[in-house]
Design an enzyme around this catalytic site. Sequence first.
Site, PDB file in Angstrom:
ATOM      1  N   GLN A  59       6.814  86.823  91.447  1.00 57.99           N
ATOM      2  CA  GLN A  59       8.007  87.237  92.186  1.00 57.99           C
ATOM      3  C   GLN A  59       8.172  88.757  92.059  1.00 57.99           C
ATOM      4  O   GLN A  59       8.028  89.308  90.977  1.00 57.99           O
ATOM      5  CB  GLN A  59       9.242  86.526  91.604  1.00 57.99           C
ATOM      6  CG  GLN A  59      10.537  86.827  92.316  1.00 57.99           C
ATOM      7  CD  GLN A  59      11.689  85.964  91.783  1.00 57.99           C
ATOM      8  OE1 GLN A  59      11.506  84.805  91.463  1.00 57.99           O
ATOM      9  NE2 GLN A  59      12.853  86.543  91.698  1.00 57.99           N
ATOM     10  N   ASP A  60       8.463  89.407  93.188  1.00 57.56           N
ATOM     11  CA  ASP A  60       8.787  90.833  93.206  1.00 57.56           C
ATOM     12  C   ASP A  60      10.253  90.989  93.568  1.00 57.56           C
ATOM     13  O   ASP A  60      10.744  90.302  94.468  1.00 57.56           O
ATOM     14  CB  ASP A  60       7.951  91.580  94.245  1.00 57.56           C
ATOM     15  CG  ASP A  60       6.539  91.869  93.787  1.00 57.56           C
ATOM     16  OD1 ASP A  60       6.094  91.272  92.793  1.00 57.56           O
ATOM     17  OD2 ASP A  60       5.876  92.698  94.432  1.00 57.56           O
ATOM     18  N   HIS A 120      18.856  92.213  80.170  1.00 52.23           N
ATOM     19  CA  HIS A 120      18.603  90.865  80.681  1.00 52.23           C
ATOM     20  C   HIS A 120      17.317  90.248  80.139  1.00 52.23           C
ATOM     21  O   HIS A 120      16.366  90.946  79.813  1.00 52.23           O
ATOM     22  CB  HIS A 120      18.498  90.904  82.208  1.00 52.23           C
ATOM     23  CG  HIS A 120      19.724  91.422  82.882  1.00 52.23           C
ATOM     24  ND1 HIS A 120      19.676  92.146  84.039  1.00 52.23           N
ATOM     25  CD2 HIS A 120      21.031  91.325  82.559  1.00 52.23           C
ATOM     26  CE1 HIS A 120      20.904  92.473  84.418  1.00 52.23           C
ATOM     27  NE2 HIS A 120      21.744  91.986  83.530  1.00 52.23           N
ATOM     28  N   LYS A 137       7.838  91.430  82.648  1.00 51.44           N
ATOM     29  CA  LYS A 137       8.166  92.240  83.827  1.00 51.44           C
ATOM     30  C   LYS A 137       7.323  93.501  83.848  1.00 51.44           C
ATOM     31  O   LYS A 137       7.047  94.101  82.803  1.00 51.44           O
ATOM     32  CB  LYS A 137       9.644  92.646  83.808  1.00 51.44           C
ATOM     33  CG  LYS A 137      10.604  91.487  83.916  1.00 51.44           C
ATOM     34  CD  LYS A 137      12.045  91.966  83.815  1.00 51.44           C
ATOM     35  CE  LYS A 137      13.014  90.791  83.899  1.00 51.44           C
ATOM     36  NZ  LYS A 137      14.407  91.244  83.695  1.00 51.44           N
ATOM     37  N   HIS A 165      15.685  93.467  78.755  1.00 49.48           N
ATOM     38  CA  HIS A 165      15.377  94.632  79.580  1.00 49.48           C
ATOM     39  C   HIS A 165      16.632  95.145  80.266  1.00 49.48           C
ATOM     40  O   HIS A 165      17.459  94.357  80.745  1.00 49.48           O
ATOM     41  CB  HIS A 165      14.334  94.245  80.641  1.00 49.48           C
ATOM     42  CG  HIS A 165      14.175  95.279  81.699  1.00 49.48           C
ATOM     43  ND1 HIS A 165      14.677  95.118  82.972  1.00 49.48           N
ATOM     44  CD2 HIS A 165      13.607  96.501  81.654  1.00 49.48           C
ATOM     45  CE1 HIS A 165      14.401  96.207  83.674  1.00 49.48           C
ATOM     46  NE2 HIS A 165      13.752  97.062  82.905  1.00 49.48           N
ATOM     47  N   ASP A 218      19.329  82.424  82.721  1.00 47.15           N
ATOM     48  CA  ASP A 218      19.699  83.843  82.717  1.00 47.15           C
ATOM     49  C   ASP A 218      20.599  84.153  81.523  1.00 47.15           C
ATOM     50  O   ASP A 218      21.552  83.436  81.247  1.00 47.15           O
ATOM     51  CB  ASP A 218      20.438  84.143  84.028  1.00 47.15           C
ATOM     52  CG  ASP A 218      20.605  85.617  84.277  1.00 47.15           C
ATOM     53  OD1 ASP A 218      19.784  86.403  83.799  1.00 47.15           O
ATOM     54  OD2 ASP A 218      21.574  85.983  84.976  1.00 47.15           O
ATOM     55  N   ASP A 253      27.511  91.528  83.138  1.00 45.81           N
ATOM     56  CA  ASP A 253      26.900  92.338  82.086  1.00 45.81           C
ATOM     57  C   ASP A 253      27.906  92.783  81.032  1.00 45.81           C
ATOM     58  O   ASP A 253      27.524  93.078  79.898  1.00 45.81           O
ATOM     59  CB  ASP A 253      26.185  93.551  82.691  1.00 45.81           C
ATOM     60  CG  ASP A 253      24.856  93.178  83.335  1.00 45.81           C
ATOM     61  OD1 ASP A 253      24.414  92.025  83.188  1.00 45.81           O
ATOM     62  OD2 ASP A 253      24.257  94.050  83.995  1.00 45.81           O
TER      63      ASP A 253
END
Length: 191
Positions: free
Chosen positions: A46-47, A61, A71, A118, A142, A168
Amino acid sequence: MEVIRTDIDGVFIIEPRIFEDARGYFFESFSQREFDEKICPITFVQDNESKSSYGVMRGMHFQRPPFSQSKLVRCVRGAVLDVALDIRKGSPTYGRHVAVELTEENHRQFFIPKGFAHGFAVLSDVAVFQYKCDEFYHPEADDGISILDDSLGVDWQIKEHSILSEKDMKHALLKDFDSPFDFLEYSFPSK
C-alpha cells in the site's frame, strides 16, 4: 542507492543516486531488487500520501500485531522532521528514537521496521509526504504514542505552533504504554 545505518538497528536512511542536467533531474525512487539486497526482503502492499501545512504533527503511529507495518517514507514537497521510536519490549534501544529531516531537495527516504512508532512534524509552509507500507491499513489495529511526550526527547522544532488531530492528542505517554511488540520477535535480521 546509498544506505545509511542509524544508531538503532533496522532503521535506515536511504539516499538515492541523482542524475541532474539542464533539463532537471532523475532518480530511481525504489528498486525492489536493491532494497531486498541492501536492507531486507519486503513486499510493500500500500502507498499513502498526505498533504499538511506548517506545524502539523502526525504520530506517533503504529499498527498492533498481527497487522504491524514496516514503512518506507519520504517527503516529495517541502520539509518534515521524521521520527522512528523503538517500542519493542526488551529492546536495548527501547524508548529511543532516530530523527531525520526529509526534504524535496535531499530526496532522502527513511525505513521504519515493525516494532517502531512513526511520526513527523511539518517544517515548511506545505509538505507532501509519501510512504509505502508492507501491511494494509487496519483501523482496528491503529494505535499510537503521544507525539507531545517530552520523555521521548524529540526536538520537533515547531512544538509551540503544533497542529494535531483529536485522535493524536489522546495517545498514551510512553511510560503508560504496554507494548504489544517483543524484541525477540521483532528484532531486525542482520545483513
